[in-house]
Enzyme design. Structure first.
Site, PDB file in Angstrom:
ATOM      1  N   GLY A  27       0.969  -1.329  -0.153  1.00 10.79           N
ATOM      2  CA  GLY A  27       0.084   0.133  -0.039  1.00 10.79           C
ATOM      3  C   GLY A  27       1.010   1.301  -0.084  1.00 10.79           C
ATOM      4  N   VAL A  28       0.372   2.492   0.361  1.00 10.97           N
ATOM      5  CA  VAL A  28       0.948   3.575   0.498  1.00 10.97           C
ATOM      6  C   VAL A  28       2.065   3.625   1.385  1.00 10.97           C
ATOM      7  CG1 VAL A  28       0.766   6.034   0.993  1.00 10.97           C
ATOM      8  CG2 VAL A  28      -1.297   4.974  -0.253  1.00 10.97           C
ATOM      9  N   GLY A  30       2.404  22.729   6.374  1.00 16.55           N
ATOM     10  CA  GLY A  30       3.505  22.549   7.427  1.00 16.55           C
ATOM     11  C   GLY A  30       3.201  21.360   8.085  1.00 16.55           C
ATOM     12  N   HIS A  51      20.737   3.503  32.317  1.00 18.02           N
ATOM     13  CA  HIS A  51      21.642   4.829  32.215  1.00 18.02           C
ATOM     14  C   HIS A  51      22.655   4.568  31.335  1.00 18.02           C
ATOM     15  CE1 HIS A  51      23.293   8.595  33.250  1.00 18.02           C
ATOM     16  NE2 HIS A  51      24.530   8.019  33.474  1.00 18.02           N
TER      17      HIS A  51
HETATM   18  C1  LIG Z   1       4.802  10.495   2.498  1.00 15.48           C
HETATM   19  C2  LIG Z   1       4.059   9.967   3.611  1.00 15.48           C
HETATM   20  C3  LIG Z   1       4.721   9.250   4.700  1.00 15.48           C
HETATM   21  C4  LIG Z   1       3.972   8.556   5.793  1.00 15.48           C
HETATM   22  N1  LIG Z   1       4.726   8.315   6.660  1.00 15.48           N
HETATM   23  C5  LIG Z   1       3.850   7.700   7.807  1.00 15.48           C
HETATM   24  C6  LIG Z   1       4.618   7.361   9.030  1.00 15.48           C
HETATM   25  O1  LIG Z   1       5.670   7.298   9.126  1.00 15.48           O
HETATM   26  N2  LIG Z   1       3.983   6.473  10.163  1.00 15.48           N
HETATM   27  C7  LIG Z   1       2.673   6.351   9.568  1.00 15.48           C
HETATM   28  O2  LIG Z   1       1.908   5.651  10.657  1.00 15.48           O
HETATM   29  N3  LIG Z   1       2.052   6.802   8.334  1.00 15.48           N
HETATM   30  C8  LIG Z   1       2.548   7.185   7.611  1.00 15.48           C
HETATM   31  N4  LIG Z   1       1.839   7.915   6.489  1.00 15.48           N
HETATM   32  C9  LIG Z   1       0.478   7.294   6.441  1.00 15.48           C
HETATM   33  C10 LIG Z   1       0.431   5.986   5.994  1.00 15.48           C
HETATM   34  O3  LIG Z   1       0.945   5.798   4.504  1.00 15.48           O
HETATM   35  C11 LIG Z   1      -1.025   5.585   5.866  1.00 15.48           C
HETATM   36  O4  LIG Z   1      -1.951   6.117   7.020  1.00 15.48           O
HETATM   37  C12 LIG Z   1      -1.334   4.010   5.622  1.00 15.48           C
HETATM   38  O5  LIG Z   1      -0.453   3.603   4.536  1.00 15.48           O
HETATM   39  C13 LIG Z   1      -2.875   3.728   5.430  1.00 15.48           C
HETATM   40  O6  LIG Z   1      -2.683   2.271   5.359  1.00 15.48           O
HETATM   41  P1  LIG Z   1      -4.328   1.669   4.743  1.00 15.48           P
HETATM   42  O7  LIG Z   1      -4.113   0.297   4.930  1.00 15.48           O
HETATM   43  O8  LIG Z   1      -5.303   2.470   5.380  1.00 15.48           O
HETATM   44  O9  LIG Z   1      -4.379   2.397   3.243  1.00 15.48           O
HETATM   45  P2  LIG Z   1      -3.031   2.408   2.144  1.00 15.48           P
HETATM   46  O10 LIG Z   1      -1.761   2.163   2.662  1.00 15.48           O
HETATM   47  O11 LIG Z   1      -3.306   3.749   1.543  1.00 15.48           O
HETATM   48  O12 LIG Z   1      -3.268   1.306   1.088  1.00 15.48           O
HETATM   49  C14 LIG Z   1      -4.807   1.098   0.387  1.00 15.48           C
HETATM   50  C15 LIG Z   1      -4.375   0.316  -0.978  1.00 15.48           C
HETATM   51  O13 LIG Z   1      -5.612   0.110  -1.573  1.00 15.48           O
HETATM   52  C16 LIG Z   1      -5.313   0.141  -2.783  1.00 15.48           C
HETATM   53  N5  LIG Z   1      -6.872   0.258  -3.582  1.00 15.48           N
HETATM   54  C17 LIG Z   1      -7.367   1.571  -3.383  1.00 15.48           C
HETATM   55  N6  LIG Z   1      -8.539   1.320  -4.146  1.00 15.48           N
HETATM   56  C18 LIG Z   1      -8.702  -0.039  -4.602  1.00 15.48           C
HETATM   57  C19 LIG Z   1      -9.497  -0.515  -5.134  1.00 15.48           C
HETATM   58  N7  LIG Z   1     -10.670  -0.244  -5.686  1.00 15.48           N
HETATM   59  N8  LIG Z   1      -9.232  -1.835  -5.539  1.00 15.48           N
HETATM   60  C20 LIG Z   1      -8.272  -2.577  -5.026  1.00 15.48           C
HETATM   61  N9  LIG Z   1      -7.262  -1.840  -4.246  1.00 15.48           N
HETATM   62  C21 LIG Z   1      -7.580  -0.569  -4.044  1.00 15.48           C
HETATM   63  C22 LIG Z   1      -4.573   1.390  -3.094  1.00 15.48           C
HETATM   64  O14 LIG Z   1      -3.784   1.366  -4.411  1.00 15.48           O
HETATM   65  C23 LIG Z   1      -3.460   1.041  -2.031  1.00 15.48           C
HETATM   66  O15 LIG Z   1      -2.531   0.053  -2.149  1.00 15.48           O
HETATM   67  C24 LIG Z   1       2.780   8.381   5.451  1.00 15.48           C
HETATM   68  C25 LIG Z   1       2.015   8.703   4.562  1.00 15.48           C
HETATM   69  C26 LIG Z   1       2.728   9.506   3.545  1.00 15.48           C
HETATM   70  C27 LIG Z   1       2.186   9.630   2.196  1.00 15.48           C
END
Ligand SMILES: Cc1cc2nc3c(=O)[nH]c(=O)nc-3n(C[C@H](O)[C@H](O)[C@H](O)COP(=O)(O)OP(=O)(O)OC[C@H]3O[C@@H](n4cnc5c(N)ncnc54)[C@H](O)[C@@H]3O)c2cc1C
Length: 473
Positions: free
Chosen positions: A43-44, A184, A447
């Site tokens: 995922g993301v 920010g 410590h």
């Molecule tokens: C630059 C950046 C840095 C981050 N750093 C952190 C961090 O340090 N710590 C932290 O806790 N969080 C961080 N986050 C946030 C974190 O990435 C998200 O909170 C987390 O990924 C959410 O997880 P999720 O499982 O809800 O969905 P996601 O990780 O968003 O995954 C959802 C998946 O579903 C897929 N999808 C969507 N629609 C469909 C569909 N119709 N059919 C099939 N697949 C689909 C998407 O393509 C994606 O792969 C960061 C985010 C960004 C952008």
């Protein structure tokens, strides 16, 4: 075998929420199909969020420390940055982790489908596979874990390779000479830190009066001071009115009380103004799932949507949009499906900003307590009194406990300083276990470590911390 092990579950989206749910469902004996457009789960978080950003922030930290080392009598000279190699190192980290998740899926016999899912009804999905095939598949339960994507501000929409969002910024195509970060929040500050270390002149504008609006101001202050040194400028209370493409860059017009040059040209502009839930799943209207005003799918504490067959978890159901919240929700949803009597009701979800210094907090914040008119006692331990902080030459940090004055229960913990993100877990455990300030003060911490600052802030609560002298007691 329990009854639930006969169930066939689909999980849409294989981010930290989706794959955690799928893996637990498989471990509980259910038949599981996990659907996501990427080659492997992640995922993301793994492909374009937490992991690549932290890999880059590690590099930024090494660069920064090597520069700082001359204060200790060690000089390295200016770093030579090979962007292509840096990019491929970051990509190798992502590939290793996502490949590992692919392996774990196979070992658990989770059916992983690379593709996109759309709803035909509450129990049936149309899945468009990456190989071009289109299937209609039926399930007993469906978990929506489709996550979120970068929010787009209509006035800042400009189709140009010079306009970046968090995803394209992490692609690291080059190091712009000047970079404007709009927003920010933590994503903008983390990515700004990376580019500043690589050599970009970074400016930050934020619409609100301060950086990191969710965090207590006293935690933000040391970070703000350090960022003033590494960034060209930080402009709060500033809005960007327009962005225009020119031959040499993006002309940005900004408004705000501290804006000196209303129009300025930047090599690149990074828009990081928040994230939008991916609740616009095709066919969702054919189910009973309800989407709220801000675009989040509505769920109860069992992560059940308004449709009895459908659950939803992670970024798509609401704040805080964090990976660890998503995975805990994912596991809770599966347990609910398995018939366990559970609910998602944490007392403390940690938040970490991986800047330098880091900021981390969990449980009740001081700002929240003030807003709610809730009486609390705040005990602060300044890192200037920490031996470990001194050995690291990083005494700007601070650790604080937010304590209920009647019960002396720890309600919140906030830390600013190096490794704050590693230390906050102690606060989470303390809050979830209902620890009293005394429990923390009496627990022997090793410590010299930064974790001692948590113990000593509990000592401060009782007015007698070893390393903080109080003459007027
Ligand atoms: C630059 C950046 C840095 C981050 N750093 C952190 C961090 O340090 N710590 C932290 O806790 N969080 C961080 N986050 C946030 C974190 O990435 C998200 O909170 C987390 O990924 C959410 O997880 P999720 O499982 O809800 O969905 P996601 O990780 O968003 O995954 C959802 C998946 O579903 C897929 N999808 C969507 N629609 C469909 C569909 N119709 N059919 C099939 N697949 C689909 C998407 O393509 C994606 O792969 C960061 C985010 C960004 C952008």
């Amino acid at each position: 075998m329990s009854e639930s092990s006969n169930l066939h579950i689909a999980v849409i989206g294989a981010g930290p929420g989706g794959y955690a749910a799928a893996f637990l469902a498989a471990d509980l004996g259910m038949r599981v199909t996990l659907i996501d457009p990427e080659l492997n789960p992640g995922g993301v978080c793994l492909y374009r969020g937490c992991i690549p950003s932290k890999a880059m922030l590690h590099v930024a930290k090494v660069i920064d420390e090597s520069r700082h080392a001359k204060n200790w009598g060690v000089e390295y000279g200016d770093p030579k940055i090979d962007v292509a190699r840096l990019r491929s190192w970051k990509e190798s980290v992502v590939k290793k982790l996502t490949g590992g998740l692919g392996q774990l899926s196979k070992q658990r016999k989770v059916e992983y489908i690379q593709g996109w899912a759309a709803f035909e009804n509450s129990n049936t999905l149309r899945v468009k596979r990456a190989n071009g095939n289109d299937d209609s598949l039926s399930f007993d339960r469906i978990i929506i874990a489709t996550g979120s994507r970068p929010a787009v501000v209509p006035g800042l929409k400009l189709d140009s390779p010079r306009m970046l969002n968090s995803t394209s910024a992490l692609d690291l195509n080059d190091v712009p000479s000047t970079l404007l970060v709009i927003g920010g929040g933590y994503v903008g500050l983390e990515l700004g830190t990376v580019y500043a270390a690589l050599g970009s002149k970074v400016s930050v504008v934020e619409m609100l009066p301060g950086l990191l609006p969710g965090a207590d101001r006293d935690l933000v202050l040391p970070l703000h001071k350090r960022m003033e040194k590494i960034f060209e400028s930080i402009l709060p209370n500033t809005t960007v009115a327009s962005v225009k493409q020119e031959s040499g860059g993006i002309r940005v017009t900004s408004d705000g009380p501290e804006v000196k040059e209303r129009e300025k040209v930047f090599d690149k502009v990074l828009v990081s103004v928040g994230r939008k839930p991916n609740s616009d799943i095709p066919g969702l209207e054919k189910t009973q799932v309800q989407v709220g005003q801000r675009g989040f799918i509505q769920v109860n504490k069992q992560l059940q949507t308004d449709d009895p067959a459908i659950y939803a978890i992670g970024d798509v159901v609401g704040e805080p949009m964090l990976a660890h919240k998503a995975s805990h929700e994912g596991r809770t949803a599966v347990e609910v499906i398995a018939g366990h009597k559970v609910a998602f009701e944490p007392n403390a979800i940690p938040a970490v900003v991986f800047t330098d210094p880091e900021i981390a907090w969990c449980g009740l914040t001081e700002t929240q307590a003030q807003k709610e008119n809730r009486e609390v006692k705040v005990a602060r331990f300044p890192w200037a009194a920490s031996g470990r902080a001194l050995t690291l030459d990083r005494t700007e940090g601070m650790t604080k406990l937010i304590v209920d004055p009647q019960t002396e229960r720890v309600l919140g913990v906030g830390i600013v300083g190096v490794s704050a993100g590693e230390m906050i877990s102690e606060g989470v455990v303390a809050i979830e276990m209902g620890a009293l300030a005394k429990d923390i003060a009496l627990s022997i911490h090793p410590h010299p470590t930064l974790s001692e600052t948590i113990m000593e802030s509990a000592e401060v609560f009782f007015g007698a911390s070893t390393h903080v002298y109080r003459p007027n007691r």
